[in-house]
Design an enzyme around this catalytic site. Structure first.
Site, PDB file in Angstrom:
ATOM      1  N   CYS B  96      24.855   5.878-135.099  1.00 29.08           N
ATOM      2  CA  CYS B  96      23.803   6.202-133.995  1.00 29.08           C
ATOM      3  C   CYS B  96      23.538   5.199-133.265  1.00 29.08           C
ATOM      4  CB  CYS B  96      22.539   6.951-134.937  1.00 29.08           C
ATOM      5  SG  CYS B  96      21.660   7.980-133.959  1.00 29.08           S
ATOM      6  N   HIS B 194      25.625  10.895-137.991  1.00 27.96           N
ATOM      7  CA  HIS B 194      25.264  10.211-139.297  1.00 27.96           C
ATOM      8  C   HIS B 194      26.065  10.805-140.335  1.00 27.96           C
ATOM      9  CE1 HIS B 194      21.510   8.827-137.908  1.00 27.96           C
ATOM     10  NE2 HIS B 194      21.565   9.788-136.877  1.00 27.96           N
ATOM     11  N   GLU B 196      25.943   9.771-143.150  1.00 27.65           N
ATOM     12  CA  GLU B 196      25.328   9.632-144.454  1.00 27.65           C
ATOM     13  C   GLU B 196      24.649  11.127-144.434  1.00 27.65           C
ATOM     14  OE1 GLU B 196      24.430   8.291-141.693  1.00 27.65           O
ATOM     15  OE2 GLU B 196      22.233   8.237-141.432  1.00 27.65           O
TER      16      GLU B 196
END
Lengths: 251, 212
Positions: B96, B194, B196
């Site tokens: 990001c 993202h 994650e």
């Protein structure tokens, strides 16, 4: 293509998930972390955790819960309820929350929106607005809809955008708990008025209501609680239904 | 500028000890716990650190970032890591804002970047809602980072600024315009999304990076 988001909301009281009908009658619907994992696996796009007792009792944070959720859940989540300072937000974000939602504290201290956006970025600042119609005018309410203000919904929405909110979570208190559908007229107006995403909340009862809020209400995301918690709507069925209606969804 | 509170890596590593050799750069900007937890879910251990030696000795380095570009860059500079990151030899993954700071210049806050990726980061125009928030597709995938990932897989994105398509693009996404949602230059990787927070497919991308 950016998809329409389906967001189960887990209202938290004393560490358990609850959902009130019009925010009054509370029913227990399970362990929040377990429920969050289930929703993530079933295709929820995001989750919202709202500590509904927080505003009245001034309870600060859900840090423990946030850490447990962040450990287990692989989709984004927002935390709200009783957040009133930059320090509150810092703890929650550092514990693994992706976004925070502020409501009453933003009304009492609008500068908080600017401060949070400057320090953490607009992307993690959700301003939640509860409103209901009084004499045909949408008015902002506080404390879970119990306390009226003299603030007009649309003026407030514009202001929070200008102050740096990244998203607006709009709950119609007239629709919440009714299961008669979202406040699509007001949502559509909001969505045109501001250029940040709008999350529709309040009134979900069946799958058609979601289709309606994305098409008529022009919402970017839709939030609901009890229809998901009590398995009245399965998220996978809902997404397939939305796809059949030519709405972009993540399947 | 406010004092940055750094966590000592040992204190924030509940499982203790470092075996996997993954370091997440901790400079005060970013949702680093989420990345750490995502790596743990893959069976790896990650350490949060702003220590140059620890970072240089890592097998893999993750450079996170959330928030506003100029203040994040200030925090990075206060650690001295702005000089370290561009010289790293092991695989580095910017996520990001981390990826954006690895570019030449960020329009946000008129911020000079680390100049690892030879491209400027610019703002989305107002034809679409800004920020873009939600799940969008990545395509034109060309890197080992995307091993096992289908074209048009959905990833979670939250951003107001984007990287235009350039030679270093290894994935593209369309939001009003088509832009670069992942970059690679030698050992440096960057993803706008993202991983994650992007469910199973995101976890696969993180795993691919850890296994590079």
């Amino acid at each position: 293509m950016l998809t329409k988001r389906i967001i189960p909301c887990l209202d938290i009281k004393n560490g358990r998930t609850v959902k009130g009908v019009n925010f009054v009658d509370l029913r227990d619907a399970g362990d929040p972390v377990e429920l969050a994992e289930i929703y993530a696996n079933e295709g929820a796009d995001e989750l919202v955790f709202l500590d509904i007792t927080a505003t009245e009792q001034k309870r600060k944070t859900l840090v423990e819960l946030v850490i447990h959720v962040a450990e287990k859940v692989n989709i984004p989540f927002t935390v709200g309820g009783g957040i009133s300072s930059v320090e509150d937000v810092e703890i929650l974000l550092n514990s693994g929350a992706d976004k925070v939602s502020i409501n009453s504290s933003a009304v009492k201290n609008p500068q908080l929106i600017n401060d949070l956006a400057a320090k953490f970025g607009s992307q993690c600042v959700v301003v939640a607005i509860d409103a209901k119609q009084i004499d045909g005018e949408w008015m902002v309410h506080l404390v879970g809809g119990k306390v009226p203000t003299d603030i007009k919904l649309f003026e407030w929405a514009k202001e929070v955008e200008q102050r740096g909110a990244g998203e607006i979570l709009f709950t119609s208190m007239d629709h919440d708990g009714t299961k008669n559908g979202f406040a699509n007229q007001a949502l559509a107006y909001l969505s045109e008025l501001v250029n940040i995403p709008i999350i529709a909340s309040g009134g979900a009862g069946n799958m058609q209501h979601f289709t309606d809020t994305f098409i008529e209400g022009k919402a970017d995301a839709a939030l609901a609680a009890s229809v998901f918690h009590f398995k009245e709507i399965e998220i996978i069925d809902l997404k397939n239904e939305l796809k059949r209606n030519n709405l972009p969804v993540r399947l | 500028m406010e004092e940055i509170k750094f966590n000592k890596s040992k204190e924030v590593s509940p499982l203790g000890g470092l075996k996997g050799g993954v370091v997440i750069i901790n400079y005060g900007a970013g949702n680093i716990q989420s990345i750490k937890f995502a790596i743990q879910r893959l069976g790896f251990e990650a350490v949060l650190s702003h220590d140059e030696e620890e970072i240089r000795n890592a097998d893999k380095v993750i450079f996170p970032g959330v928030g506003e570009a100029s203040s994040a860059m200030e925090m990075l500079k206060s650690t001295g890591l702005d000089k370290v990151i561009p010289t790293l030899k092991q695989p580095v993954l910017g996520i990001c804002l981390g990826m954006q700071l690895m570019c030449k210049y960020c329009e946000e806050g008129d911020t000079k970047g680390l100049n690892i990726f030879d491209v400027d980061v610019v703002k989305f125009d107002d034809r679409e809602k800004v920020p873009q928030i939600g799940w969008n597709q990545i395509e034109n995938l060309k890197s080992d980072l995307f091993k096992g990932i289908n074209e048009k897989e959905y990833m979670y994105l939250v951003h107001s600024f984007y990287v235009p398509i350039n030679e270093e693009a290894i994935a593209t996404t369309t939001y009003g315009i088509k832009y670069a949602s992942a970059l690679q230059e030698k050992n440096f990787y960057g993803v706008q999304f993202h991983p994650e927070k992007s469910s199973k497919a995101g976890a696969q991308i993180l795993k691919n990076f850890l296994e590079l």
